[in-house]
Design a protein around this motif. Structure first.
Motif, mmCIF file in Angstrom:
data_model
loop_
_atom_site.group_PDB
_atom_site.id
_atom_site.type_symbol
_atom_site.label_atom_id
_atom_site.label_comp_id
_atom_site.label_asym_id
_atom_site.label_seq_id
_atom_site.Cartn_x
_atom_site.Cartn_y
_atom_site.Cartn_z
ATOM 1 N N ASN A 4 -53.167 -53.153 5.740
ATOM 2 C CA ASN A 4 -54.219 -52.209 6.110
ATOM 3 C C ASN A 4 -53.740 -50.768 5.982
ATOM 4 O O ASN A 4 -54.468 -49.896 5.505
ATOM 5 C CB ASN A 4 -54.718 -52.481 7.528
ATOM 6 N N ARG A 24 -60.287 -61.222 7.183
ATOM 7 C CA ARG A 24 -60.770 -61.520 8.531
ATOM 8 C C ARG A 24 -62.048 -62.346 8.537
ATOM 9 O O ARG A 24 -62.412 -62.904 9.558
ATOM 10 C CB ARG A 24 -60.954 -60.227 9.323
ATOM 11 N N GLU A 34 -60.855 -58.152 19.118
ATOM 12 C CA GLU A 34 -62.255 -58.215 18.665
ATOM 13 C C GLU A 34 -62.852 -59.553 19.102
ATOM 14 O O GLU A 34 -62.448 -60.599 18.612
ATOM 15 C CB GLU A 34 -62.341 -58.078 17.146
ATOM 16 N N THR A 47 -63.840 -53.981 7.305
ATOM 17 C CA THR A 47 -62.914 -52.848 7.383
ATOM 18 C C THR A 47 -61.504 -53.313 7.727
ATOM 19 O O THR A 47 -60.527 -52.794 7.199
ATOM 20 C CB THR A 47 -63.403 -51.821 8.433
ATOM 21 N N MET A 48 -61.408 -54.300 8.603
ATOM 22 C CA MET A 48 -60.098 -54.791 9.050
ATOM 23 C C MET A 48 -59.499 -55.843 8.116
ATOM 24 O O MET A 48 -58.463 -56.410 8.413
ATOM 25 C CB MET A 48 -60.210 -55.372 10.463
#
Length: 133
Positions: A4, A24, A34, A47-48
Motif C-alpha cells: 500500500n 481485500r 474494519e 482503496t486498501m
C-alpha cells in the motif's frame, strides 16, 4: 502495508512484503479494525487493496509467502495473484514461495532463505540503486 505504501507514496526506493493480504475483496467480511463488509464499504476495500492499485507501484517489490499459509486472510493466492498483476503491468517484482511454511516461517532453511533474499533485494534496489538501473 508495504504494498500500500508503494502504491500510494514515493517514500521508499523498494519494498519487501511478507505473507500479505493484497486483495481485500477476498476478505469481504472485515479486516483489521474494519468491521463493515465489502458490500457496505466497497471504496474502503478497494482503496486498501494494493491489488486494485497495482498500476501505481513504480518501485521494486519483493513478495515472500509460505506455500502452506493457512491464515484465512493471507492464503498464498494473495501473493501469487498480486505478483501476476504487477508483472503484467511491467513492475519490477519477485515472488518467493517457501515450501511447507505457513504464515510464520519456522524452518531454519526458510528463515535463512528469507534473510538472504531480503539482503540481496536491499543491496540491489536500495544500497546500489543507481548501479542496478
Amino acid at each position: 502495508m508495504t504494498a500500500n505504501l508503494l502504491a500510494h507514496s514515493d517514500l521508499f526506493a523498494a519494498g519487501i512484503a511478507r505473507s500479505g493480504a493484497y486483495n481485500r475483496t477476498l476478505t469481504p467480511f472485515g479486516f483489521q479494525s474494519e468491521e463493515r463488509s465489502y458490500w457496505e464499504a466497497p471504496e474502503i476495500y478497494n482503496t486498501m487493496s494494493p491489488f486494485m492499485n497495482a498500476e501505481k507501484v513504480d518501485e521494486p517489490i519483493l513478495l515472500i509467502h509460505g506455500q502452506a499459509d493457512n491464515n484465512s486472510g493471507t492464503y498464498p493466492l494473495q501473493s501469487e495473484r498480486y505478483f501476476n498483476a504487477l508483472k503484467g503491468l511491467g513492475a519490477q517484482a519477485r515472488l518467493v514461495m517457501l515450501p511447507k511454511e505457513s504464515h510464520g516461517y519456522v524452518a531454519k532453511e526458510s528463515i535463512l532463505h528469507v534473510l538472504w533474499e531480503q539482503d540481496q533485494w536491499l543491496e540491489k534496489h536500495v544500497k546500489n540503486k543507481n548501479t542496478a538501473e
